[in-house]
Motif scaffolding. Sequence first.
Motif, PDB file in Angstrom:
ATOM      1  N   TYR A 262       1.978   0.922   4.775  1.00 36.06           N
ATOM      2  CA  TYR A 262       2.539  -0.333   4.283  1.00 36.06           C
ATOM      3  C   TYR A 262       3.763  -0.671   5.122  1.00 36.06           C
ATOM      4  CZ  TYR A 262       4.424  -3.834   1.029  1.00 36.06           C
ATOM      5  OH  TYR A 262       4.905  -4.985   0.456  1.00 36.06           O
ATOM      6  N   GLU A 263       3.685  -1.797   5.835  1.00 33.86           N
ATOM      7  CA  GLU A 263       4.751  -2.232   6.731  1.00 33.86           C
ATOM      8  C   GLU A 263       5.158  -1.119   7.700  1.00 33.86           C
ATOM      9  OE1 GLU A 263       7.894  -3.790   4.302  1.00 33.86           O
ATOM     10  OE2 GLU A 263       6.790  -5.650   3.868  1.00 33.86           O
TER      11      GLU A 263
ATOM     12  N   SER B 158       0.032  -6.373  -2.165  1.00 32.32           N
ATOM     13  CA  SER B 158      -1.151  -5.512  -2.125  1.00 32.32           C
ATOM     14  C   SER B 158      -1.986  -5.768  -0.877  1.00 32.32           C
ATOM     15  CB  SER B 158      -2.005  -5.723  -3.375  1.00 32.32           C
ATOM     16  OG  SER B 158      -2.314  -7.091  -3.541  1.00 32.32           O
TER      17      SER B 158
ATOM     18  N   GLY C 192      -0.933  -6.097   1.996  1.00 30.39           N
ATOM     19  CA  GLY C 192      -0.320  -5.375   3.113  1.00 30.39           C
ATOM     20  C   GLY C 192      -0.587  -3.890   3.096  1.00 30.39           C
ATOM     21  N   VAL C 193      -1.361  -3.428   2.098  1.00 25.44           N
ATOM     22  CA  VAL C 193      -1.689  -2.004   1.980  1.00 25.44           C
ATOM     23  C   VAL C 193      -2.964  -1.701   2.763  1.00 25.44           C
ATOM     24  CG1 VAL C 193      -2.443  -0.212   0.371  1.00 25.44           C
ATOM     25  CG2 VAL C 193      -0.557  -1.735  -0.248  1.00 25.44           C
TER      26      VAL C 193
ATOM     27  N   ALA D 283       0.600  -1.535  -6.222  1.00 24.20           N
ATOM     28  CA  ALA D 283       0.683  -2.569  -5.188  1.00 24.20           C
ATOM     29  C   ALA D 283       0.252  -3.902  -5.765  1.00 24.20           C
ATOM     30  CB  ALA D 283      -0.192  -2.207  -3.992  1.00 24.20           C
TER      31      ALA D 283
ATOM     32  N   LEU E 113       4.812  -1.412  -4.315  1.00 26.83           N
ATOM     33  CA  LEU E 113       4.722  -2.215  -3.097  1.00 26.83           C
ATOM     34  C   LEU E 113       4.372  -3.647  -3.495  1.00 26.83           C
ATOM     35  CD1 LEU E 113       2.575   0.332  -1.033  1.00 26.83           C
ATOM     36  CD2 LEU E 113       5.071   0.183  -1.190  1.00 26.83           C
TER      37      LEU E 113
END
Length: 331
Positions: free
Chosen positions: A53-54, A40, A42-43, A14, A37
């Motif tokens: 994630y999302e 990072s 957003g993790v 990420a 990803l």
Amino acid sequence: MTSRPKKQTDIVLAGSGPLINTVLDALTYSHAKVIHLPRSSGVHFIKKGVVVYEGERIGAKSFFLVMPDQKRLPNLKGIDTTKFVELENSKEYSPKGSILILGGQELAVVAAMEFASKGYAVSMIYKTDTLLSSYDISVQDVITRHLKKLKVRTQSSLATIASVTKANKTYVLARSGSTSKKFECDSLFIEPENSALCDIGLDNYADFQTDPADPVLVEHGVILISGGSHVFSLNDAEAYSRMLRGKRIVKPPYYVQDSWTTAGNVELFSFGVMEQSFMDTHIGYKKSIAKIPLKTSDITGFIKVLTTLTGKIIGISGIVESGYQGIDLLK
């Protein structure tokens, strides 16, 4: 609510940047199952081995995250009633009258030099003991003397606690120990500070013995790199690749800090170990300093090299003209 992942892989990477890309190349070459990803921040870990994630749950055996620099404004009481300019957004702002800068790192120093060279009355207050705390002590000393020559007033070890703007005048209250000081200015500039690592749910993952705010965390199948002022070699990327695959490594990755900025017509840099790291210790070292004449500035130019007693280079710092021939080799 179930936390069973919708995707399963061996390794999750990420973040973005050269280190992530190099580790990803090494893992791809080794035929490891990897999910990359891009963001990072957003993790978020919901338990050991599972992140969101999302909106999608992803499971993995190991995780490698490179976190971006986190910045925030100082927590000042009354900031909502204060007229100020954030230094990251100050390029198109023309100040009026006296200037007060809150901060003592790169953005604050560059702004102070620029404003003072234009004839403004400039003061700086900062909570650290020295200016440019991530730079070698020689760089700090030269820049501090230059600011004094420009008649910039600097005061260290002051924590700002409150501010307010009244009748076009801005007032800032700062404290050193039990003593408070009040500052007045016509234009206030604030340098964002480094803040703690954003919450990515590490508490849900495991009980970490290492401080997550440390620049490098390696524990429980998680490798976390925080901040952007680091340098890693190809050997380091390969070592991280082996660690993520559960392989033994001969030599652990070597963490090196890299600080570099342009101030006026000069470049300031500190790479690797700084001389102040040896102060108050019994560790032996050697240093060599070469003075570098600067044609476009009256700042004292130099390059300093630190070595171990056996001659191994461990740190390089200095001040040179922008575009100095060969200096890019150090970046």
